[in-house]
Design a protein around this motif. Sequence first.
Motif, PDB file in Angstrom:
ATOM      1  N   GLY A  17       0.732  -0.998   0.012  1.00 25.72           N
ATOM      2  CA  GLY A  17       0.098  -0.057  -0.024  1.00 25.72           C
ATOM      3  C   GLY A  17       0.754   1.405  -0.014  1.00 25.72           C
ATOM      4  O   GLY A  17       0.472   2.377   0.206  1.00 25.72           O
ATOM      5  N   GLU A  44      -0.237   4.065  -2.509  1.00 25.15           N
ATOM      6  CA  GLU A  44      -1.594   5.035  -2.036  1.00 25.15           C
ATOM      7  C   GLU A  44      -1.348   5.867  -0.968  1.00 25.15           C
ATOM      8  O   GLU A  44      -1.711   6.807  -0.709  1.00 25.15           O
ATOM      9  N   ARG A  65       0.368   8.719  -2.548  1.00 23.30           N
ATOM     10  CA  ARG A  65      -0.180   9.711  -3.024  1.00 23.30           C
ATOM     11  C   ARG A  65      -1.130  10.480  -2.310  1.00 23.30           C
ATOM     12  O   ARG A  65      -1.497  11.674  -2.544  1.00 23.30           O
TER      13      ARG A  65
END
Length: 316
Positions: free
Chosen positions: A194, A197, A200
Amino acid sequence: MRAIQFTEYGPPGVVHVAEVAAPHAGAGAIRVAVRASGISPGEIRIRSGEMRDVVPLAFPYRTGFDAAGVVDEVGEGVTDVGVGDEVFGMTTTAARGANADFVVLAAWAPKPAAWSWEEAGGAAGAVETATRVLDRLAVGAGRTVLVQGAAGGVGTVAVQLAVARGAIVIGTASEANHDFLRSLGAEPTTYGTGLAERIRALAPAGVDAVFDCAGGALPDLVAIAGDPARVVTIADLTAAAHGVHLSHGAPADDTGTALGASADPMALHGLSLAVTLAGEGRLRVPVAAAFPLAEAAAAHALSETRHARGKIVLVH
């Protein structure tokens, strides 16, 4: 004098203290009586045999690349230091041997008064490496850089140098080290599944560069950067398979062929910059642990866990 060496590949226990002849400073070099010296993560991998096809050795192999101490011999042509001065610096990549009572340094700078001997002993290699990679990645004011493995010996220095350049820094580390990374000026996040993510969320506009100090995650790091040319690793030997540059300062071997062909120029200008930043209170060298010279094997064992926060050093 005492020096740390190993005569075969193997676990930390192959590292031992040996009595060897003391070196002497040739032209353009200095010798120091060592007060502290660094443990190199790269040498951990060399000692284990992991890098035997990349860095062939002649045994016995004396360890240590950076050190701090008191100048006791000055080679011909050296005018910027004298006997009795306190300095930190590094050997040539070919000579090494800094984990010893005396070492010849090829590059050096005055020991900052704000640094302990332990900090100074582990500083030069981390400063040079971090500066070399940040230069290659063109990290500067307003740019966002991800430092993967930000709580380690090179990562902690890279974070501070990037912050000093005016960059926005995101650093990965275990959650226990997040407050520590915040204290250095980085926005922390965890590594692993992850990661893209999480990055981001922290940098919606993306990151400009990725400095990999840990290894093992290049596909994710390339995806985060959007271009393998914006990723540099110092830890992942699979770099070429991902189109990523593996930065190192290894010399050419004695046949003049491939060992040093891809080496980056050493960023020795980072040493004087580190002195300035240390004097301004903007650069410390976090020390994870300090071991007596005789306990070098224990220092190697701790480094091999890859969970040390900052540099591991030997004190003399």
